[in-house]
Design a protein around this motif. Structure first.
Motif, mmCIF file in Angstrom:
data_model
loop_
_atom_site.group_PDB
_atom_site.id
_atom_site.type_symbol
_atom_site.label_atom_id
_atom_site.label_comp_id
_atom_site.label_asym_id
_atom_site.label_seq_id
_atom_site.Cartn_x
_atom_site.Cartn_y
_atom_site.Cartn_z
ATOM 1 N N VAL A 29 0.810 -1.298 0.089
ATOM 2 C CA VAL A 29 0.177 0.127 0.100
ATOM 3 C C VAL A 29 0.746 1.375 0.062
ATOM 4 N N ALA A 30 1.865 1.217 0.646
ATOM 5 C CA ALA A 30 2.730 2.381 0.951
ATOM 6 C C ALA A 30 3.577 2.651 -0.413
ATOM 7 N N VAL A 31 4.011 1.636 -1.144
ATOM 8 C CA VAL A 31 4.679 1.915 -2.348
ATOM 9 C C VAL A 31 3.642 2.144 -3.391
ATOM 10 N N LYS A 32 2.336 1.570 -3.425
ATOM 11 C CA LYS A 32 1.425 1.980 -4.409
ATOM 12 C C LYS A 32 1.087 3.355 -4.426
ATOM 13 N N ASP A 33 0.784 3.999 -3.077
ATOM 14 C CA ASP A 33 0.398 5.334 -2.870
ATOM 15 C C ASP A 33 1.555 6.284 -3.386
ATOM 16 N N SER A 34 2.854 5.943 -3.162
ATOM 17 C CA SER A 34 4.038 6.715 -3.515
ATOM 18 C C SER A 34 4.401 6.686 -5.040
ATOM 19 N N LEU A 35 4.154 5.722 -5.776
ATOM 20 C CA LEU A 35 4.511 5.550 -7.144
ATOM 21 C C LEU A 35 3.334 5.691 -8.157
ATOM 22 N N LYS A 36 3.592 6.199 -9.239
ATOM 23 C CA LYS A 36 2.648 6.188 -10.471
ATOM 24 C C LYS A 36 3.405 5.814 -11.673
ATOM 25 N N VAL A 37 2.750 5.444 -12.552
ATOM 26 C CA VAL A 37 3.384 5.143 -13.698
ATOM 27 C C VAL A 37 3.427 6.235 -14.965
ATOM 28 N N ASP A 38 4.360 6.305 -15.506
ATOM 29 C CA ASP A 38 4.617 7.348 -16.602
ATOM 30 C C ASP A 38 3.798 6.863 -17.911
ATOM 31 N N PRO A 39 2.756 7.541 -18.236
ATOM 32 C CA PRO A 39 1.809 6.980 -19.436
ATOM 33 C C PRO A 39 2.335 6.954 -20.703
ATOM 34 N N VAL A 40 3.672 7.383 -20.842
ATOM 35 C CA VAL A 40 4.376 7.417 -22.244
ATOM 36 C C VAL A 40 5.262 6.135 -22.338
ATOM 37 N N CYS A 41 6.196 6.121 -21.138
ATOM 38 C CA CYS A 41 7.466 4.936 -21.318
ATOM 39 C C CYS A 41 7.035 3.980 -20.335
ATOM 40 N N LYS A 42 5.766 4.060 -19.587
ATOM 41 C CA LYS A 42 5.404 2.956 -18.463
ATOM 42 C C LYS A 42 6.544 2.965 -17.318
ATOM 43 N N MET A 43 7.416 3.820 -17.125
ATOM 44 C CA MET A 43 8.150 3.849 -15.970
ATOM 45 C C MET A 43 7.561 4.236 -14.896
ATOM 46 N N VAL A 45 7.285 6.174 -11.304
ATOM 47 C CA VAL A 45 7.683 7.596 -11.127
ATOM 48 C C VAL A 45 7.019 7.977 -9.688
ATOM 49 N N LYS A 46 7.926 8.774 -8.931
ATOM 50 C CA LYS A 46 7.306 8.920 -7.576
ATOM 51 C C LYS A 46 6.170 10.105 -7.820
ATOM 52 N N ALA A 47 5.164 9.899 -7.098
ATOM 53 C CA ALA A 47 3.875 10.748 -7.320
ATOM 54 C C ALA A 47 4.288 12.134 -7.136
ATOM 55 N N SER A 48 5.197 12.546 -6.537
ATOM 56 C CA SER A 48 5.650 13.860 -6.030
ATOM 57 C C SER A 48 6.534 14.550 -7.040
ATOM 58 N N SER A 49 6.644 13.903 -8.201
ATOM 59 C CA SER A 49 7.613 14.338 -9.360
ATOM 60 C C SER A 49 6.863 15.586 -9.698
ATOM 61 N N SER A 50 8.112 16.520 -10.153
ATOM 62 C CA SER A 50 7.785 18.035 -10.602
ATOM 63 C C SER A 50 7.343 18.051 -11.859
ATOM 64 N N ILE A 51 7.612 17.162 -12.624
ATOM 65 C CA ILE A 51 6.996 16.960 -14.379
ATOM 66 C C ILE A 51 5.745 16.443 -14.248
ATOM 67 N N LYS A 52 4.922 17.382 -14.342
ATOM 68 C CA LYS A 52 3.404 16.818 -14.496
ATOM 69 C C LYS A 52 2.846 17.691 -15.576
ATOM 70 N N SER A 53 1.466 17.069 -15.808
ATOM 71 C CA SER A 53 0.753 17.592 -16.875
ATOM 72 C C SER A 53 -0.562 17.271 -16.506
ATOM 73 N N THR A 54 -1.975 18.072 -16.923
ATOM 74 C CA THR A 54 -2.929 17.770 -16.617
ATOM 75 C C THR A 54 -3.783 17.340 -18.070
ATOM 76 N N PHE A 55 -4.345 16.368 -17.893
ATOM 77 C CA PHE A 55 -5.521 16.233 -18.994
ATOM 78 C C PHE A 55 -6.811 15.693 -18.603
ATOM 79 N N ASN A 56 -8.014 16.616 -19.137
ATOM 80 C CA ASN A 56 -9.154 15.805 -18.528
ATOM 81 C C ASN A 56 -9.428 16.151 -17.104
ATOM 82 N N LYS A 57 -8.772 17.006 -16.251
ATOM 83 C CA LYS A 57 -8.991 17.111 -15.052
ATOM 84 C C LYS A 57 -8.335 16.131 -14.293
ATOM 85 N N GLN A 58 -7.455 15.250 -14.967
ATOM 86 C CA GLN A 58 -6.380 14.299 -14.298
ATOM 87 C C GLN A 58 -5.058 14.599 -14.397
ATOM 88 N N GLU A 59 -4.318 14.589 -13.245
ATOM 89 C CA GLU A 59 -2.894 14.828 -13.293
ATOM 90 C C GLU A 59 -2.112 13.478 -13.544
#
Length: 80
Positions: A29-43, A45-59
């Motif tokens: 649960v702790a890892v799942k909450d702190s990591l997200k998947v880059d939609p382009v390369c599927k890597m 990434v930490k959820a706190s990454s400063s490289i973000k984009s918003t599309f359809n109100k989803q970050e």
């Protein structure tokens, strides 16, 4: 860093005492909450990454600026 570690240890011990989850479940649960998947390369990434984009109100978060630029051009392509 030390404060975060102390908080995690405290939270884990409380979770174990309640008997709601095993240590492995807590870490999942702790890892799942702190990591997200880059939609382009599927890597992952930490959820706190400063490289973000918003599309359809989803970050979305990205591993680098190149992935973000690709996503910004054609987001639908990467969200299939």
């Amino acid at each position: 860093m030390k404060t975060t570690l102390i908080i995690c240890i405290f939270a884990m011990s409380g979770w174990w005492m309640q008997g709601n989850a095993t240590g492995r479940e807590f870490l999942q649960v702790a890892v799942k909450d702190s990591l997200k998947v880059d939609p382009v390369c599927k890597m992952k990434v930490k959820a706190s990454s400063s490289i973000k984009s918003t599309f359809n109100k989803q970050e979305y978060v990205f591993c680098n600026k190149s992935c973000k630029l690709k996503f910004d051009k054609t987001p639908e392509k990467y969200l299939k």
